[in-house]
Design a protein around this motif. Structure first.
Motif, PDB file in Angstrom:
ATOM      1  N   TYR A  49       0.838  -1.207   0.000  1.00 39.09           N
ATOM      2  CA  TYR A  49       0.000   0.000   0.000  1.00 39.09           C
ATOM      3  C   TYR A  49       0.869   1.252   0.000  1.00 39.09           C
ATOM      4  O   TYR A  49       0.644   2.189  -0.774  1.00 39.09           O
ATOM      5  N   CYS A  50       1.897   1.268   0.867  1.00 38.17           N
ATOM      6  CA  CYS A  50       2.806   2.414   0.920  1.00 38.17           C
ATOM      7  C   CYS A  50       3.552   2.570  -0.412  1.00 38.17           C
ATOM      8  O   CYS A  50       3.716   3.688  -0.915  1.00 38.17           O
ATOM      9  N   ALA A  51       3.981   1.446  -0.981  1.00 34.87           N
ATOM     10  CA  ALA A  51       4.712   1.474  -2.250  1.00 34.87           C
ATOM     11  C   ALA A  51       3.868   2.108  -3.355  1.00 34.87           C
ATOM     12  O   ALA A  51       4.359   2.913  -4.150  1.00 34.87           O
ATOM     13  N   LYS A  52       2.572   1.765  -3.387  1.00 33.06           N
ATOM     14  CA  LYS A  52       1.678   2.304  -4.417  1.00 33.06           C
ATOM     15  C   LYS A  52       1.496   3.813  -4.281  1.00 33.06           C
ATOM     16  O   LYS A  52       1.028   4.477  -5.208  1.00 33.06           O
ATOM     17  N   HIS A  53       1.837   4.320  -3.094  1.00 33.39           N
ATOM     18  CA  HIS A  53       1.781   5.765  -2.869  1.00 33.39           C
ATOM     19  C   HIS A  53       3.197   6.363  -2.824  1.00 33.39           C
ATOM     20  O   HIS A  53       3.441   7.386  -2.177  1.00 33.39           O
ATOM     21  N   ASP A  54       4.124   5.678  -3.488  1.00 30.37           N
ATOM     22  CA  ASP A  54       5.500   6.178  -3.666  1.00 30.37           C
ATOM     23  C   ASP A  54       6.267   6.361  -2.354  1.00 30.37           C
ATOM     24  O   ASP A  54       7.072   7.271  -2.218  1.00 30.37           O
ATOM     25  N   LEU A  55       6.006   5.468  -1.402  1.00 33.59           N
ATOM     26  CA  LEU A  55       6.768   5.463  -0.146  1.00 33.59           C
ATOM     27  C   LEU A  55       7.499   4.128  -0.045  1.00 33.59           C
ATOM     28  O   LEU A  55       6.874   3.065  -0.036  1.00 33.59           O
ATOM     29  N   GLY A  75      11.517   2.021   1.140  1.00 30.18           N
ATOM     30  CA  GLY A  75      12.367   1.734   2.288  1.00 30.18           C
ATOM     31  C   GLY A  75      12.152   0.373   2.887  1.00 30.18           C
ATOM     32  O   GLY A  75      13.039  -0.185   3.516  1.00 30.18           O
ATOM     33  N   MET A  76      10.936  -0.193   2.710  1.00 27.97           N
ATOM     34  CA  MET A  76      10.622  -1.466   3.358  1.00 27.97           C
ATOM     35  C   MET A  76      10.495  -2.622   2.366  1.00 27.97           C
ATOM     36  O   MET A  76       9.889  -3.643   2.677  1.00 27.97           O
ATOM     37  N   GLU A  77      11.089  -2.457   1.174  1.00 26.63           N
ATOM     38  CA  GLU A  77      10.974  -3.490   0.139  1.00 26.63           C
ATOM     39  C   GLU A  77      11.369  -4.878   0.648  1.00 26.63           C
ATOM     40  O   GLU A  77      10.767  -5.879   0.290  1.00 26.63           O
ATOM     41  N   GLY A  78      12.386  -4.933   1.496  1.00 24.04           N
ATOM     42  CA  GLY A  78      12.886  -6.215   1.995  1.00 24.04           C
ATOM     43  C   GLY A  78      11.888  -6.980   2.836  1.00 24.04           C
ATOM     44  O   GLY A  78      12.005  -8.189   3.025  1.00 24.04           O
ATOM     45  N   LEU A  79      10.857  -6.289   3.351  1.00 21.62           N
ATOM     46  CA  LEU A  79       9.886  -6.937   4.241  1.00 21.62           C
ATOM     47  C   LEU A  79       8.669  -7.473   3.501  1.00 21.62           C
ATOM     48  O   LEU A  79       7.785  -8.043   4.124  1.00 21.62           O
ATOM     49  N   ILE A  80       8.613  -7.305   2.185  1.00 23.55           N
ATOM     50  CA  ILE A  80       7.403  -7.655   1.445  1.00 23.55           C
ATOM     51  C   ILE A  80       7.014  -9.123   1.618  1.00 23.55           C
ATOM     52  O   ILE A  80       5.845  -9.460   1.662  1.00 23.55           O
ATOM     53  N   PRO A 118       9.813   6.449  -6.331  1.00 22.71           N
ATOM     54  CA  PRO A 118       8.813   6.110  -7.361  1.00 22.71           C
ATOM     55  C   PRO A 118       8.384   4.644  -7.248  1.00 22.71           C
ATOM     56  O   PRO A 118       9.218   3.760  -7.012  1.00 22.71           O
ATOM     57  N   TYR A 119       7.078   4.417  -7.449  1.00 19.81           N
ATOM     58  CA  TYR A 119       6.513   3.071  -7.327  1.00 19.81           C
ATOM     59  C   TYR A 119       7.254   2.053  -8.187  1.00 19.81           C
ATOM     60  O   TYR A 119       7.553   0.943  -7.745  1.00 19.81           O
ATOM     61  N   ASN A 120       7.577   2.426  -9.424  1.00 13.49           N
ATOM     62  CA  ASN A 120       8.263   1.483 -10.328  1.00 13.49           C
ATOM     63  C   ASN A 120       9.622   1.062  -9.787  1.00 13.49           C
ATOM     64  O   ASN A 120      10.046  -0.079  -9.953  1.00 13.49           O
ATOM     65  N   GLU A 121      10.299   2.003  -9.119  1.00 10.69           N
ATOM     66  CA  GLU A 121      11.608   1.697  -8.531  1.00 10.69           C
ATOM     67  C   GLU A 121      11.447   0.756  -7.333  1.00 10.69           C
ATOM     68  O   GLU A 121      12.208  -0.201  -7.160  1.00 10.69           O
ATOM     69  N   ILE A 122      10.423   1.028  -6.523  1.00 12.45           N
ATOM     70  CA  ILE A 122      10.145   0.153  -5.368  1.00 12.45           C
ATOM     71  C   ILE A 122       9.805  -1.248  -5.864  1.00 12.45           C
ATOM     72  O   ILE A 122      10.259  -2.252  -5.309  1.00 12.45           O
ATOM     73  N   LEU A 123       9.005  -1.307  -6.926  1.00 15.90           N
ATOM     74  CA  LEU A 123       8.578  -2.591  -7.488  1.00 15.90           C
ATOM     75  C   LEU A 123       9.776  -3.430  -7.926  1.00 15.90           C
ATOM     76  O   LEU A 123       9.795  -4.648  -7.717  1.00 15.90           O
ATOM     77  N   LYS A 124      10.770  -2.786  -8.519  1.00 16.55           N
ATOM     78  CA  LYS A 124      11.987  -3.510  -8.918  1.00 16.55           C
ATOM     79  C   LYS A 124      12.652  -4.137  -7.702  1.00 16.55           C
ATOM     80  O   LYS A 124      13.071  -5.297  -7.728  1.00 16.55           O
ATOM     81  N   GLY A 125      12.771  -3.353  -6.611  1.00 13.37           N
ATOM     82  CA  GLY A 125      13.368  -3.861  -5.374  1.00 13.37           C
ATOM     83  C   GLY A 125      12.573  -5.017  -4.795  1.00 13.37           C
ATOM     84  O   GLY A 125      13.136  -6.018  -4.339  1.00 13.37           O
ATOM     85  N   ILE A 126      11.241  -4.900  -4.836  1.00 14.56           N
ATOM     86  CA  ILE A 126      10.361  -5.960  -4.327  1.00 14.56           C
ATOM     87  C   ILE A 126      10.559  -7.243  -5.133  1.00 14.56           C
ATOM     88  O   ILE A 126      10.659  -8.340  -4.578  1.00 14.56           O
ATOM     89  N   ARG A 127      10.637  -7.100  -6.457  1.00 20.26           N
ATOM     90  CA  ARG A 127      10.818  -8.293  -7.320  1.00 20.26           C
ATOM     91  C   ARG A 127      12.138  -8.987  -7.035  1.00 20.26           C
ATOM     92  O   ARG A 127      12.211 -10.213  -7.008  1.00 20.26           O
TER      93      ARG A 127
END
Length: 245
Positions: A56-62, A64-69, A141-150
């Protein structure tokens, strides 16, 4: 007289003894845990699902917590143990925690600097109950967070037994070392006691391969700990929380 009790979050980092428990277990879960965003601040109910909150935070461009997904459990549980993965930990972003302090029987609010966040350890008392938290998250940016999540998800899928029943990592990593690597080097992957088994995929995950009892799992934990101590002179500490009746 006070009724003996324990607080339960999502239960994902917990190994509970077999049989009847000598306390009442309390799990306070609102029907729809809230996440409210205000600039870089995220106001989150402690009962909120950790993965959904990160998304939810990622979709709003926040970020830092990608590792916890991929870490199961609640935000409150993540707070209590300062959950972290892939170089980040939740404590870094905590600005305020609202909790029920059983010792004083009052609801208190602690600022981030009043809380000690260490590796898989915090200064919260065992009978503190997390109610809500304010995180201050970096804009990304959401796209950048998404890369980290993947990237994190791919690492998890290839190295952890996600399709099997487990309580996550059993042991904390000793300073400068890896518990999983030591267990692997000793050839203990696949070691079983009853239906409790050291994962073939990751030496620090112990899985329930059928109908393992808590006694089986605790015996396996003790056996592996002893073997590591004999081979490396290192006393591994539990990361998993054990509730003994």
């Amino acid at each position: 007289s006070r009724i003996p009790h324990r607080f339960l979050g999502g239960g994902s980092n917990l190994l509970v003894d077999d049989g009847e428990l000598p306390w009442v277990v309390l799990q306070l879960v609102p029907p729809a845990p809230d996440v409210v965003l205000e600039g870089n601040l995220a106001h989150i109910d402690a009962a909120a699902d950790l993965g959904r909150t990160v998304t939810y935070c990622a979709k709003h461009d926040l970020g830092g917590m990608e590792g916890l997904i991929g870490v199961p459990g609640t935000v409150g549980g993540a707070l209590r143990m300062n959950a972290g993965a892939y170089g980040m930990q939740i404590g870094t972003y905590v600005r305020e925690v609202k909790l029920y302090r059983a010792a004083t029987r009052k609801i208190e609010t602690l600022r981030g600097h009043q809380i000690s966040f260490e590796y898989r350890h915090t200064s919260f008392a065992a009978d503190d109950m997390m109610l809500a938290v304010i995180l201050e998250l970096p804009s990304k940016p959401y796209n950048e967070i998404l890369k980290g999540i993947r990237i994190c998800n791919e690492k998890r899928r290839s190295s952890q037994p996600l399709g099997q029943k487990s309580a996550g990592c059993i042991f904390k990593n000793p300073p400068g070392a890896s518990a999983g690597r030591m267990i692997d080097e000793l050839g203990l992957k696949g070691l079983s006691l009853g239906d409790a088994r050291v994962s073939e995929l990751h030496g620090n995950f112990f899985v329930n391969a059928g109908h393992a009892s808590a006694r089986d799992m605790q015996a396996l934990i003790g056996d592996v700990r002893e073997r590591v101590r004999n081979a490396y002179g290192v006393a591994l500490e539990n990361e998993v929380v054990v509730w003994n009746a």
